[in-house]
Design a protein around this motif. Structure first.
Motif, PDB file in Angstrom:
ATOM      1  N   PHE A 142       0.838  -1.191   0.000  1.00 58.95           N
ATOM      2  CA  PHE A 142       0.000   0.000   0.000  1.00 58.95           C
ATOM      3  C   PHE A 142       0.874   1.242   0.000  1.00 58.95           C
ATOM      4  CE2 PHE A 142      -1.773  -3.410   2.612  1.00 58.95           C
ATOM      5  CZ  PHE A 142      -2.837  -3.769   1.808  1.00 58.95           C
ATOM      6  N   GLU A 143       1.709   1.384  -1.018  1.00 56.16           N
ATOM      7  CA  GLU A 143       2.618   2.523  -1.082  1.00 56.16           C
ATOM      8  C   GLU A 143       1.838   3.826  -1.181  1.00 56.16           C
ATOM      9  OE1 GLU A 143       5.721   2.742  -0.679  1.00 56.16           O
ATOM     10  OE2 GLU A 143       6.129   0.608  -0.531  1.00 56.16           O
ATOM     11  N   PRO A 144       2.126   4.809  -0.304  1.00 55.36           N
ATOM     12  CA  PRO A 144       1.440   6.082  -0.389  1.00 55.36           C
ATOM     13  C   PRO A 144       1.949   6.901  -1.561  1.00 55.36           C
ATOM     14  CG  PRO A 144       3.136   6.170   1.286  1.00 55.36           C
ATOM     15  CD  PRO A 144       3.090   4.742   0.785  1.00 55.36           C
ATOM     16  N   ALA A 145       1.161   7.878  -1.958  1.00 51.15           N
ATOM     17  CA  ALA A 145       1.618   8.782  -3.005  1.00 51.15           C
ATOM     18  C   ALA A 145       2.818   9.562  -2.516  1.00 51.15           C
ATOM     19  CB  ALA A 145       0.481   9.742  -3.375  1.00 51.15           C
ATOM     20  N   ALA A 146       3.642  10.065  -3.471  1.00 53.70           N
ATOM     21  CA  ALA A 146       4.886  10.749  -3.112  1.00 53.70           C
ATOM     22  C   ALA A 146       4.627  11.984  -2.257  1.00 53.70           C
ATOM     23  CB  ALA A 146       5.638  11.142  -4.381  1.00 53.70           C
ATOM     24  N   ASN A 147       3.487  12.638  -2.467  1.00 58.38           N
ATOM     25  CA  ASN A 147       3.187  13.842  -1.702  1.00 58.38           C
ATOM     26  C   ASN A 147       2.320  13.552  -0.479  1.00 58.38           C
ATOM     27  OD1 ASN A 147       0.869  13.118  -2.996  1.00 58.38           O
ATOM     28  ND2 ASN A 147       0.374  15.170  -3.792  1.00 58.38           N
ATOM     29  N   ASP A 148       2.195  12.286  -0.122  1.00 62.65           N
ATOM     30  CA  ASP A 148       1.350  11.920   1.004  1.00 62.65           C
ATOM     31  C   ASP A 148       2.042  10.857   1.857  1.00 62.65           C
ATOM     32  OD1 ASP A 148      -0.806  11.777   2.693  1.00 62.65           O
ATOM     33  OD2 ASP A 148      -1.879  10.320   1.449  1.00 62.65           O
ATOM     34  N   PRO A 149       3.201  11.174   2.463  1.00 60.39           N
ATOM     35  CA  PRO A 149       3.964  10.181   3.221  1.00 60.39           C
ATOM     36  C   PRO A 149       3.271   9.820   4.520  1.00 60.39           C
ATOM     37  CG  PRO A 149       4.927  12.360   3.482  1.00 60.39           C
ATOM     38  CD  PRO A 149       3.845  12.497   2.467  1.00 60.39           C
ATOM     39  N   LEU A 150       3.450   8.549   4.918  1.00 64.18           N
ATOM     40  CA  LEU A 150       2.918   8.103   6.194  1.00 64.18           C
ATOM     41  C   LEU A 150       3.753   8.672   7.329  1.00 64.18           C
ATOM     42  CD1 LEU A 150       2.299   4.331   5.466  1.00 64.18           C
ATOM     43  CD2 LEU A 150       0.554   6.065   5.849  1.00 64.18           C
ATOM     44  N   THR A 151       3.115   9.025   8.399  1.00 69.87           N
ATOM     45  CA  THR A 151       3.815   9.515   9.582  1.00 69.87           C
ATOM     46  C   THR A 151       3.290   8.776  10.795  1.00 69.87           C
ATOM     47  OG1 THR A 151       4.071  11.698   8.604  1.00 69.87           O
ATOM     48  CG2 THR A 151       4.368  11.538  10.973  1.00 69.87           C
ATOM     49  N   PHE A 152       4.177   8.140  11.531  1.00 72.20           N
ATOM     50  CA  PHE A 152       3.776   7.413  12.726  1.00 72.20           C
ATOM     51  C   PHE A 152       3.812   8.366  13.914  1.00 72.20           C
ATOM     52  CE2 PHE A 152       4.904   4.959  16.516  1.00 72.20           C
ATOM     53  CZ  PHE A 152       3.821   4.116  16.557  1.00 72.20           C
ATOM     54  N   LYS A 153       2.691   8.514  14.603  1.00 69.87           N
ATOM     55  CA  LYS A 153       2.581   9.385  15.766  1.00 69.87           C
ATOM     56  C   LYS A 153       2.192   8.544  16.959  1.00 69.87           C
ATOM     57  CE  LYS A 153       2.185  13.347  18.011  1.00 69.87           C
ATOM     58  NZ  LYS A 153       1.970  12.804  19.370  1.00 69.87           N
ATOM     59  N   PRO A 154       3.128   8.324  17.903  1.00 69.25           N
ATOM     60  CA  PRO A 154       2.781   7.502  19.062  1.00 69.25           C
ATOM     61  C   PRO A 154       1.823   8.234  19.989  1.00 69.25           C
ATOM     62  CG  PRO A 154       4.964   8.460  19.346  1.00 69.25           C
ATOM     63  CD  PRO A 154       4.521   8.806  17.950  1.00 69.25           C
ATOM     64  N   PRO A 155       1.071   7.489  20.805  1.00 74.62           N
ATOM     65  CA  PRO A 155       0.193   8.133  21.782  1.00 74.62           C
ATOM     66  C   PRO A 155       1.005   8.816  22.866  1.00 74.62           C
ATOM     67  CG  PRO A 155       0.293   5.785  22.185  1.00 74.62           C
ATOM     68  CD  PRO A 155       1.023   6.024  20.900  1.00 74.62           C
ATOM     69  N   THR A 156       0.412   9.800  23.517  1.00 69.50           N
ATOM     70  CA  THR A 156       1.089  10.563  24.562  1.00 69.50           C
ATOM     71  C   THR A 156       0.496  10.224  25.921  1.00 69.50           C
ATOM     72  OG1 THR A 156       1.530  12.370  23.029  1.00 69.50           O
ATOM     73  CG2 THR A 156       1.669  12.887  25.372  1.00 69.50           C
ATOM     74  N   VAL A 157       1.363   9.989  26.908  1.00 71.98           N
ATOM     75  CA  VAL A 157       0.942   9.678  28.270  1.00 71.98           C
ATOM     76  C   VAL A 157       1.644  10.639  29.225  1.00 71.98           C
ATOM     77  CG1 VAL A 157       1.070   7.975  30.131  1.00 71.98           C
ATOM     78  CG2 VAL A 157       0.480   7.243  27.815  1.00 71.98           C
ATOM     79  N   SER A 158       0.887  11.262  30.122  1.00 70.95           N
ATOM     80  CA  SER A 158       1.465  12.101  31.173  1.00 70.95           C
ATOM     81  C   SER A 158       1.776  11.213  32.368  1.00 70.95           C
ATOM     82  CB  SER A 158       0.497  13.217  31.563  1.00 70.95           C
ATOM     83  OG  SER A 158       0.302  14.106  30.485  1.00 70.95           O
ATOM     84  N   ALA A 159       3.052  11.145  32.739  1.00 71.90           N
ATOM     85  CA  ALA A 159       3.503  10.191  33.751  1.00 71.90           C
ATOM     86  C   ALA A 159       3.801  10.869  35.085  1.00 71.90           C
ATOM     87  CB  ALA A 159       4.753   9.465  33.264  1.00 71.90           C
ATOM     88  N   LEU A 160       3.819  10.068  36.120  1.00 68.70           N
ATOM     89  CA  LEU A 160       4.396  10.448  37.403  1.00 68.70           C
ATOM     90  C   LEU A 160       5.813   9.900  37.460  1.00 68.70           C
ATOM     91  CD1 LEU A 160       1.366   9.569  39.739  1.00 68.70           C
ATOM     92  CD2 LEU A 160       1.959  11.804  38.766  1.00 68.70           C
ATOM     93  N   CYS A 161       6.600  10.349  38.453  1.00 64.99           N
ATOM     94  CA  CYS A 161       7.973   9.846  38.572  1.00 64.99           C
ATOM     95  C   CYS A 161       8.000   8.334  38.767  1.00 64.99           C
ATOM     96  CB  CYS A 161       8.680  10.529  39.741  1.00 64.99           C
ATOM     97  SG  CYS A 161       8.920  12.310  39.538  1.00 64.99           S
ATOM     98  N   ALA A 162       6.924   7.776  39.315  1.00 64.07           N
ATOM     99  CA  ALA A 162       6.896   6.348  39.628  1.00 64.07           C
ATOM    100  C   ALA A 162       6.473   5.480  38.457  1.00 64.07           C
ATOM    101  CB  ALA A 162       5.953   6.104  40.802  1.00 64.07           C
ATOM    102  N   MET A 163       5.995   6.057  37.361  1.00 62.46           N
ATOM    103  CA  MET A 163       5.466   5.226  36.265  1.00 62.46           C
ATOM    104  C   MET A 163       6.562   4.365  35.649  1.00 62.46           C
ATOM    105  SD  MET A 163       3.329   6.187  32.807  1.00 62.46           S
ATOM    106  CE  MET A 163       1.712   6.004  33.583  1.00 62.46           C
ATOM    107  N   ALA A 164       6.259   3.069  35.444  1.00 61.52           N
ATOM    108  CA  ALA A 164       7.189   2.134  34.813  1.00 61.52           C
ATOM    109  C   ALA A 164       6.734   1.850  33.391  1.00 61.52           C
ATOM    110  CB  ALA A 164       7.253   0.831  35.612  1.00 61.52           C
ATOM    111  N   ALA A 165       7.672   1.406  32.541  1.00 67.73           N
ATOM    112  CA  ALA A 165       7.362   1.151  31.130  1.00 67.73           C
ATOM    113  C   ALA A 165       6.315   0.065  30.959  1.00 67.73           C
ATOM    114  CB  ALA A 165       8.638   0.779  30.374  1.00 67.73           C
ATOM    115  N   LYS A 166       6.264  -0.900  31.861  1.00 68.95           N
ATOM    116  CA  LYS A 166       5.299  -1.987  31.712  1.00 68.95           C
ATOM    117  C   LYS A 166       3.860  -1.506  31.898  1.00 68.95           C
ATOM    118  CE  LYS A 166       5.596  -3.664  36.513  1.00 68.95           C
ATOM    119  NZ  LYS A 166       5.944  -4.837  37.352  1.00 68.95           N
ATOM    120  N   GLN A 167       3.684  -0.282  32.415  1.00 67.46           N
ATOM    121  CA  GLN A 167       2.349   0.286  32.587  1.00 67.46           C
ATOM    122  C   GLN A 167       1.847   0.990  31.322  1.00 67.46           C
ATOM    123  OE1 GLN A 167       3.831   2.309  36.378  1.00 67.46           O
ATOM    124  NE2 GLN A 167       1.703   1.957  36.894  1.00 67.46           N
ATOM    125  N   LEU A 168       2.702   1.154  30.319  1.00 66.69           N
ATOM    126  CA  LEU A 168       2.308   1.859  29.106  1.00 66.69           C
ATOM    127  C   LEU A 168       1.449   0.960  28.227  1.00 66.69           C
ATOM    128  CD1 LEU A 168       5.691   3.619  28.221  1.00 66.69           C
ATOM    129  CD2 LEU A 168       3.718   4.581  29.423  1.00 66.69           C
TER     130      LEU A 168
END
Length: 288
Positions: A142-168
């Protein structure tokens, strides 16, 4: 004179199948190019998300880690019923591991039967006729058109100092760290590659990605390591550890897949939180 069966002559399941088939668009229409079918933005799925919950016929799906042992039935082999778990089917098909990641899901017409099999520690079930299927395709289909590149945008999470990666919730996540984590008490194991139960924000200071003022980092989950090294950097001392099941590293937005243009604006719901805000108070599965 031969008589034709009426709908009253069929079983309830057959009636439902006939009604659903009648709703499918079998009329003539212009051919649809594959380029136009694929969503630009990926869908961040749960282990239980099925193909029938997705709107588009072709969708890039981001699966979380840990779906191997999660709940979510799968029917079929290579071609799956659309009420099967996408992420567990992806592991069964060999497209993903238990660490999660991205797959391209394409809906297809139903089949007369679906075969059972056991692959990659997931056993699927067999089934008879079903009205919609799905398969996994490669992004190059599914190649995109040259003027329409795919962009991956990860979700955003507001963390506390205690947050661990396994909680994401996802394999790749943008994390917003608060200020003041330098002197917090949460543990960090490893150097550059950290155990997934380590504090994200304190590891980010240790890795030189943030200062005590806080800020944004991108966390990528990885498989576990056989050992983790201790070190002291930027005022934070980490601990060593042996074998662990999950790791994480920090990456840059330019290293993300399909990052060929400036990131798109996120369509995630935005919540302004207080220090006391808990995740259970959020209304959406993924929230900025």
């Amino acid at each position: 004179m031969a008589s034709f069966p009426t709908i009253q002559d069929f079983s309830l399941r057959t009636k439902l199948l006939l009604i659903l088939l009648a709703l499918l668009p079998f009329g003539k229409s212009a051919p649809i190019e594959r380029k136009g079918c694929k969503d630009k933005d990926p869908v961040f799925a749960l282990c239980s998300t099925s193909a029938r919950q997705l709107i588009s016929s072709i969708t890039e799906v981001v699966c979380p880690a840990g779906c191997l042992d999660a709940e979510g039935p799968v029917w079929g082999t290579d071609i799956y019923t659309d009420d099967s778990s996408i992420c567990r089917a992806a592991i069964h098909a060999g497209r993903l591991t238990d660490a999660g990641g991205r797959v391209t899901m394409e809906k297809k017409l139903g089949k007369g039967g679906y075969q059972e099999s056991t692959r990659n520690q997931i056993s699927t079930r067999r089934y008879g006729p079903w009205f919609v299927s799905f398969i996994f395709s490669s992004a190059s289909d599914f190649e995109p058109a040259a003027n329409d590149p795919l962009t991956f945008k990860p979700p955003t999470v507001s963390a506390l100092c205690a947050m661990a990666a396994k909680q994401l919730p996802t394999a790749i996540t943008e994390v917003i760290c608060p200020s003041g984590c330098l002197t917090a008490s949460e543990n960090v194991w490893g150097s550059d590659i950290y155990t997934d139960d380590s504090s994200i924000c304190r590891a980010a200071i240790h890795a030189g990605r943030l200062t005590n003022e806080g800020g944004k980092v991108i966390v990528e989950k990885n498989p576990g390591q056989s050992s983790y090294e201790e070190s002291t950097r930027n005022g934070i001392k980490t601990s060593k550890y042996g074998t662990w099941t999950g790791s994480f590293v920090f990456t840059s937005s330019s290293a993300l897949p399909y990052a060929t243009s400036p990131p798109l604006t996120s369509n995630l719901p935005i919540v302004t939180s207080q220090c006391s805000s808990a995740a259970k108070q959020l209304t959406q599965v993924v929230t900025e």
